[in-house]
Write a protein that holds these residues in place. Structure first.
Motif, PDB file in Angstrom:
ATOM      1  N   ILE A 147       0.855  -1.189   0.000  1.00 35.64           N
ATOM      2  CA  ILE A 147       0.000   0.000   0.000  1.00 35.64           C
ATOM      3  C   ILE A 147       0.893   1.242   0.000  1.00 35.64           C
ATOM      4  O   ILE A 147       0.799   2.085  -0.889  1.00 35.64           O
ATOM      5  N   LEU A 148       1.771   1.340   0.961  1.00 33.05           N
ATOM      6  CA  LEU A 148       2.721   2.450   1.035  1.00 33.05           C
ATOM      7  C   LEU A 148       3.957   2.102   0.219  1.00 33.05           C
ATOM      8  O   LEU A 148       4.532   1.024   0.371  1.00 33.05           O
ATOM      9  N   ASP A 149       4.353   3.013  -0.659  1.00 29.00           N
ATOM     10  CA  ASP A 149       5.501   2.760  -1.518  1.00 29.00           C
ATOM     11  C   ASP A 149       6.764   2.527  -0.684  1.00 29.00           C
ATOM     12  O   ASP A 149       7.026   3.279   0.263  1.00 29.00           O
ATOM     13  N   PRO A 150       7.557   1.502  -0.995  1.00 27.13           N
ATOM     14  CA  PRO A 150       8.761   1.210  -0.208  1.00 27.13           C
ATOM     15  C   PRO A 150       9.837   2.283  -0.311  1.00 27.13           C
ATOM     16  O   PRO A 150      10.634   2.454   0.613  1.00 27.13           O
TER      17      PRO A 150
ATOM     18  N   LEU B 126       1.304   6.451  -2.053  1.00 31.30           N
ATOM     19  CA  LEU B 126       0.755   5.161  -2.472  1.00 31.30           C
ATOM     20  C   LEU B 126       1.686   4.483  -3.477  1.00 31.30           C
ATOM     21  O   LEU B 126       2.211   5.119  -4.381  1.00 31.30           O
ATOM     22  N   ALA B 127       1.873   3.202  -3.320  1.00 36.27           N
ATOM     23  CA  ALA B 127       2.679   2.437  -4.273  1.00 36.27           C
ATOM     24  C   ALA B 127       1.959   2.370  -5.622  1.00 36.27           C
ATOM     25  O   ALA B 127       0.753   2.624  -5.710  1.00 36.27           O
TER      26      ALA B 127
ATOM     27  N   GLU C 120      -2.513  11.087  -1.082  1.00 35.95           N
ATOM     28  CA  GLU C 120      -2.356  12.299  -0.282  1.00 35.95           C
ATOM     29  C   GLU C 120      -2.484  12.011   1.212  1.00 35.95           C
ATOM     30  O   GLU C 120      -1.731  12.556   2.036  1.00 35.95           O
ATOM     31  N   ARG C 121      -3.405  11.157   1.564  1.00 34.53           N
ATOM     32  CA  ARG C 121      -3.578  10.849   2.984  1.00 34.53           C
ATOM     33  C   ARG C 121      -2.360  10.112   3.541  1.00 34.53           C
ATOM     34  O   ARG C 121      -1.937  10.371   4.675  1.00 34.53           O
ATOM     35  N   LEU C 122      -1.798   9.196   2.760  1.00 31.57           N
ATOM     36  CA  LEU C 122      -0.586   8.511   3.205  1.00 31.57           C
ATOM     37  C   LEU C 122       0.555   9.503   3.411  1.00 31.57           C
ATOM     38  O   LEU C 122       1.315   9.407   4.383  1.00 31.57           O
TER      39      LEU C 122
END
Length: 442
Positions: A228-231, A236-237, A430-432
């Motif tokens: 979900i979260l880009d490494p 976002l990934a 944006e939220r991440l």
């Protein structure tokens, strides 16, 4: 299960794995160098002591039925004090009181906050080498996921069943009622969509959905191993891949009478209430379908353009704490809990093994009163997905549960027609980023 070339090559996994175990060592995983476990050197019997084992969320009855008898027989000099996370006994509370267990059951989402950040982490590589323990017994992805999560090259646990493979449940009575052929193993999502259209009906004043799902199993446990979260960067990934996932599943909820529910619990309950013809979920001994629902399972459908792999939530891990005064004995206890004999019994009782052993895999559910009558080979048609890439150690991060909540809320919003897929993915991105800024400013 047919093992791919990639799995065979993984028999001697590079990186940290190369120093953890040699190929061909101790194939049954007993680690027994010859003497009785814990016997030490010479003829002196081992001193009795108490070993504390902690597993959050796992009832004492489960530990007793799966492990206690075997452990007490194998290690008569050890008294096993099993503890779980009842009121006032979270691992954080226990550590604050100085009550550190010898063995702790960890998992990927909480390994950092509930183990490593509490300064409990102990790298098992030295004990693996000492006992010539064969890590190649395990599904390679499960070992590699633990190494990746620790982010030091160390091994902080060994994979304990169960893990939770994605499967497609279906209600046989509803398919019979409407004269539609049952789903089958190896279907594509396009084929399942066609079935969902046929099975989404109103009959006798009752609404029957063609498809429902455990949304987190559907999104988090995707066949791309897409995080979900880009490494690497904030946000976002791969939004292109997320768009393909959202587009695929959104169409199911555009079928008349097939609107997605607004909460996990409501969505998951549709199938168990007999109101849904198909349900994308996970095989789990903790998921109970009422006896009045006549169900079976088939393999998780293949997503166009994605690898033909089975999404799954990875298993938990038996880990040893740095503070334990009985590390060697704790490792021997873990080896016993993960032995072929114990895992065979687990498998026969419907608990998917973490081993590559074909015989143990094929025994899944054979002794279970319900699973023995189900299509359990659906769980082994496809290999498990590769580990999901982890966020860099030097980068701000967002808890796994919050990431899951963000992606789930985004999907529900577009599935309910409140916004298009591109808009909700931009909002998730944006939220991440906002959550990462909060972490950076702490």
């Amino acid at each position: 299960m047919v093992f791919s070339k990639k799995w065979k090559q993984a028999a001697c996994v590079p990186l940290a794995m190369a120093v953890l175990a040699g190929c061909g060592a101790d194939p049954k995983g007993t680690g027994d160098p010859g003497g009785a476990p814990g016997a030490g050197s010479g003829d002196k019997p081992p001193e009795p002591f108490t070993m504390t084992i902690y597993a959050a969320g796992v009832k004492p009855e489960e530990f007793d039925s799966r492990f206690r008898g075997t452990l007490e027989k194998k290690f008569p000099h050890i008294t096993f004090d099993y503890q779980t996370s009842d009121k006032g006994n979270s691992i954080t509370e226990k550590v604050a009181r100085g009550e550190v267990p010898d063995i702790i059951r960890t998992d990927t989402p909480t390994m950092k906050s509930g183990y490593l950040d509490l300064q409990l982490g102990y790298d098992l590589r030295e004990l693996v080498a000492k006992h010539k323990y064969d890590l190649n017994r395990f599904v390679p992805a499960f070992i590699q996921d633990n190494i990746n999560t620790g982010q030091t090259g160390g091994l902080y646990g060994l994979p304990v069943p169960p893990y939770f493979p994605s499967v497609l449940y279906y209600n046989k009575d509803l398919f019979d009622k409407f004269g539609v052929p049952y789903p089958r193993d190896g279907m594509s999502w396009d084929e399942v969509y066609d079935l969902a259209v046929k099975m989404s009906r109103t009959d006798g004043g009752k609404v029957y959905r063609g498809f429902s799902s455990s949304l987190i199993a559907l999104l988090r446990d995707n066949p791309y191993s897409l995080p979900i979260l880009d490494p690497e960067k904030d946000g976002l990934a791969d939004q292109t891949k997320w768009k393909s996932i959202f587009d695929n599943f959104k169409r199911f909820h555009q079928i008349p009478n097939n609107a997605v529910e607004s909460t996990f619990a409501l969505e998951n309950a549709v199938f168990t209430k007999g109101q849904s013809a198909m349900y994308l979920g996970q095989h789990s001994i903790y998921f109970v379908v009422p006896p009045e629902v006549n169900w079976d399972i088939v393999s998780v459908p293949a997503l166009t353009g994605a690898p033909k792999l089975m999404g799954q939530r990875t298993p938990a891990y038996w880990s040893i704490t740095q503070q334990s005064k009985h590390k060697d004995e704790a490792f021997q206890v873990i080896m016993e809990m993960l032995s072929d004999e114990v895992q065979m019994q687990d498998s026969r009782n419907g608990i998917p093994t973490t081993l590559v052993n074909k015989e143990i895999r094929e025994a899944l559910g054979k002794s279970h009163p319900i699973y023995s009558k189900k299509n359990m080979k659906a769980l082994t048609l496809y290999e498990p997905t590769d580990p999901t890439p982890k966020r860099g150690k030097d980068k701000a991060n967002v808890s796994g549960s919050l990431q899951e909540s963000i992606i789930w809320q985004s999907f529900v919003k577009t599935a309910q027609g409140q916004a298009d897929v591109n808009t909700v993915l931009r909002e998730a991105d944006e939220r991440l980023k906002q959550e990462l800024e909060k972490e950076k400013n702490k």
